[in-house]
Scaffold this motif. Structure first.
Motif, PDB file in Angstrom:
ATOM      1  N   ILE A 177       5.916   9.232 -10.954  1.00 50.50           N
ATOM      2  CA  ILE A 177       5.124   8.576  -9.920  1.00 50.50           C
ATOM      3  C   ILE A 177       4.633   7.248 -10.479  1.00 50.50           C
ATOM      4  O   ILE A 177       4.075   7.193 -11.578  1.00 50.50           O
ATOM      5  N   THR A 178       4.901   6.181  -9.751  1.00 47.63           N
ATOM      6  CA  THR A 178       4.479   4.843 -10.152  1.00 47.63           C
ATOM      7  C   THR A 178       3.822   4.168  -8.948  1.00 47.63           C
ATOM      8  O   THR A 178       3.886   4.672  -7.821  1.00 47.63           O
ATOM      9  N   PHE A 179       3.216   3.030  -9.192  1.00 43.23           N
ATOM     10  CA  PHE A 179       2.640   2.304  -8.062  1.00 43.23           C
ATOM     11  C   PHE A 179       2.601   0.808  -8.357  1.00 43.23           C
ATOM     12  O   PHE A 179       2.602   0.369  -9.517  1.00 43.23           O
ATOM     13  N   GLU A 180       2.600   0.041  -7.292  1.00 46.44           N
ATOM     14  CA  GLU A 180       2.398  -1.408  -7.357  1.00 46.44           C
ATOM     15  C   GLU A 180       1.261  -1.747  -6.409  1.00 46.44           C
ATOM     16  O   GLU A 180       1.190  -1.204  -5.302  1.00 46.44           O
ATOM     17  N   THR A 181       0.390  -2.636  -6.835  1.00 42.43           N
ATOM     18  CA  THR A 181      -0.773  -2.945  -6.007  1.00 42.43           C
ATOM     19  C   THR A 181      -1.136  -4.424  -6.109  1.00 42.43           C
ATOM     20  O   THR A 181      -0.925  -5.058  -7.152  1.00 42.43           O
ATOM     21  N   THR A 182      -1.662  -4.945  -5.026  1.00 46.26           N
ATOM     22  CA  THR A 182      -2.160  -6.324  -4.982  1.00 46.26           C
ATOM     23  C   THR A 182      -3.503  -6.292  -4.267  1.00 46.26           C
ATOM     24  O   THR A 182      -3.599  -5.763  -3.149  1.00 46.26           O
ATOM     25  N   LEU A 183      -4.527  -6.821  -4.905  1.00 49.90           N
ATOM     26  CA  LEU A 183      -5.864  -6.800  -4.305  1.00 49.90           C
ATOM     27  C   LEU A 183      -5.850  -7.466  -2.938  1.00 49.90           C
ATOM     28  O   LEU A 183      -5.254  -8.528  -2.752  1.00 49.90           O
ATOM     29  N   ASP A 184      -6.513  -6.830  -1.990  1.00 53.28           N
ATOM     30  CA  ASP A 184      -6.658  -7.319  -0.613  1.00 53.28           C
ATOM     31  C   ASP A 184      -5.339  -7.392   0.152  1.00 53.28           C
ATOM     32  O   ASP A 184      -5.292  -7.966   1.245  1.00 53.28           O
ATOM     33  N   GLN A 185      -4.278  -6.812  -0.412  1.00 52.87           N
ATOM     34  CA  GLN A 185      -2.998  -6.791   0.303  1.00 52.87           C
ATOM     35  C   GLN A 185      -2.451  -5.375   0.465  1.00 52.87           C
ATOM     36  O   GLN A 185      -1.796  -5.072   1.454  1.00 52.87           O
ATOM     37  N   GLY A 186      -2.717  -4.522  -0.520  1.00 55.18           N
ATOM     38  CA  GLY A 186      -2.283  -3.139  -0.379  1.00 55.18           C
ATOM     39  C   GLY A 186      -1.649  -2.560  -1.623  1.00 55.18           C
ATOM     40  O   GLY A 186      -1.535  -3.219  -2.662  1.00 55.18           O
ATOM     41  N   THR A 187      -1.223  -1.311  -1.493  1.00 55.48           N
ATOM     42  CA  THR A 187      -0.674  -0.538  -2.614  1.00 55.48           C
ATOM     43  C   THR A 187       0.530   0.262  -2.130  1.00 55.48           C
ATOM     44  O   THR A 187       0.551   0.729  -0.992  1.00 55.48           O
ATOM     45  N   GLU A 188       1.500   0.426  -3.024  1.00 56.88           N
ATOM     46  CA  GLU A 188       2.637   1.294  -2.724  1.00 56.88           C
ATOM     47  C   GLU A 188       2.853   2.261  -3.872  1.00 56.88           C
ATOM     48  O   GLU A 188       3.030   1.846  -5.019  1.00 56.88           O
ATOM     49  N   PHE A 189       2.801   3.558  -3.573  1.00 57.42           N
ATOM     50  CA  PHE A 189       3.123   4.600  -4.545  1.00 57.42           C
ATOM     51  C   PHE A 189       4.569   5.028  -4.330  1.00 57.42           C
ATOM     52  O   PHE A 189       5.022   5.166  -3.187  1.00 57.42           O
ATOM     53  N   LEU A 190       5.271   5.234  -5.439  1.00 54.23           N
ATOM     54  CA  LEU A 190       6.667   5.666  -5.362  1.00 54.23           C
ATOM     55  C   LEU A 190       6.844   6.931  -6.195  1.00 54.23           C
ATOM     56  O   LEU A 190       6.617   6.933  -7.401  1.00 54.23           O
ATOM     57  N   VAL A 191       7.254   8.012  -5.517  1.00 56.68           N
ATOM     58  CA  VAL A 191       7.495   9.294  -6.173  1.00 56.68           C
ATOM     59  C   VAL A 191       8.992   9.537  -6.233  1.00 56.68           C
ATOM     60  O   VAL A 191       9.704   9.320  -5.252  1.00 56.68           O
ATOM     61  N   SER A 192       9.477   9.976  -7.403  1.00 57.15           N
ATOM     62  CA  SER A 192      10.899  10.286  -7.568  1.00 57.15           C
ATOM     63  C   SER A 192      11.076  11.702  -8.089  1.00 57.15           C
ATOM     64  O   SER A 192      10.415  12.092  -9.056  1.00 57.15           O
ATOM     65  N   PHE A 193      11.933  12.474  -7.409  1.00 54.24           N
ATOM     66  CA  PHE A 193      12.287  13.819  -7.849  1.00 54.24           C
ATOM     67  C   PHE A 193      13.787  13.868  -8.110  1.00 54.24           C
ATOM     68  O   PHE A 193      14.567  13.365  -7.301  1.00 54.24           O
ATOM     69  N   PRO A 194      14.227  14.485  -9.219  1.00 53.15           N
ATOM     70  CA  PRO A 194      15.664  14.702  -9.388  1.00 53.15           C
ATOM     71  C   PRO A 194      16.187  15.627  -8.289  1.00 53.15           C
ATOM     72  O   PRO A 194      15.475  16.541  -7.861  1.00 53.15           O
ATOM     73  N   ILE A 195      17.386  15.364  -7.825  1.00 51.56           N
ATOM     74  CA  ILE A 195      18.000  16.226  -6.813  1.00 51.56           C
ATOM     75  C   ILE A 195      18.708  17.376  -7.537  1.00 51.56           C
ATOM     76  O   ILE A 195      19.801  17.227  -8.070  1.00 51.56           O
TER      77      ILE A 195
END
Length: 216
Positions: A196-214
């Motif tokens: 699980i990782t994330f990218e964020t920018t103040l006053d613009q928002g955040t995106e979390f990215l979850v990865s599971f092996p298939i």
């Protein structure tokens, strides 16, 4: 764990002070013949019950973190489970997208729902109530033998100080959603050799990215 214990103690001590002051105040000012005694007793009782509820929520959060349920893996369609999970939310600004109708993986349904629910709740809480054009965008896709779930909001973002500690198992009484929730889901994801990782920018928002092996 030492830091976590200190935080638990701090959160338990917080309600104790107003509880003690309330009881002392009532004891000092108690007058059986006071015409407003019933109203005062109700107010004092309500104050104490609220603080007890706060302590109870701290205890429950710690208990949930300490006793993770065993994984009950099953072969499931991640796209379908994520889409179904979003139906419990009433916010009309939540959007869902998936390139494929079906991405099959072997996961615990309950724990997958827990991961998605937690991230979406955090995203909702990250957007100020007064903000216009609110958006939470949830995407499911396949990449490099991984099933990926992205949860993006256009909220206030995460400060550098909080970003550095966001997955630490620590308690908070704030409504930011950070703390045990993210620590728990990180634990769930890593048990599946996921990330699980994330990218964020103040006053613009955040995106979390979850990865599971298939793993079918």
């Amino acid at each position: 764990w030492r830091e976590m214990a200190k935080q638990v103690a701090h959160e338990i001590k917080n309600p104790l002070t107003p509880m003690r002051l309330t009881v002392q105040n009532f004891q000092r000012k108690f007058e059986a013949n006071d015409p407003n005694i019933s109203k005062k007793l109700a107010d004092y009782t309500q104050t104490i019950l609220q603080q007890i509820d706060t302590m109870s929520s701290v205890a429950n959060a710690f208990s949930n973190f300490a006793t993770m349920p065993a994984q009950q893996n099953e072969t499931l369609n991640v796209v379908e489970v994520v889409q179904m999970t979003l139906e419990i939310f009433n916010e009309e600004y939540i959007r869902f997208s998936a390139i494929e109708d079906e991405i099959i993986a072997k996961l615990d349904r309950t724990q997958l729902i827990r991961v998605v629910t937690n991230l979406v709740k955090n995203a909702i809480q990250a957007i100020p109530e007064t903000q216009e054009n609110k958006l939470v965008f949830v995407t499911v896709f396949r990449e490099d033998q991984q099933v990926k779930i992205a949860v993006k909001d256009n909220g206030k973002g995460i400060s550098a100080e909080n970003a550095a500690r966001i997955f630490e198992p620590k308690f908070t009484t704030k409504s930011s959603g950070m703390g045990l929730g993210l620590a728990i889901i990180k634990n769930i994801i890593e048990n599946y050799k996921g990330t699980i990782t994330f990218e964020t920018t103040l006053d613009q928002g955040t995106e979390f990215l979850v990865s599971f092996p298939i793993n079918k």
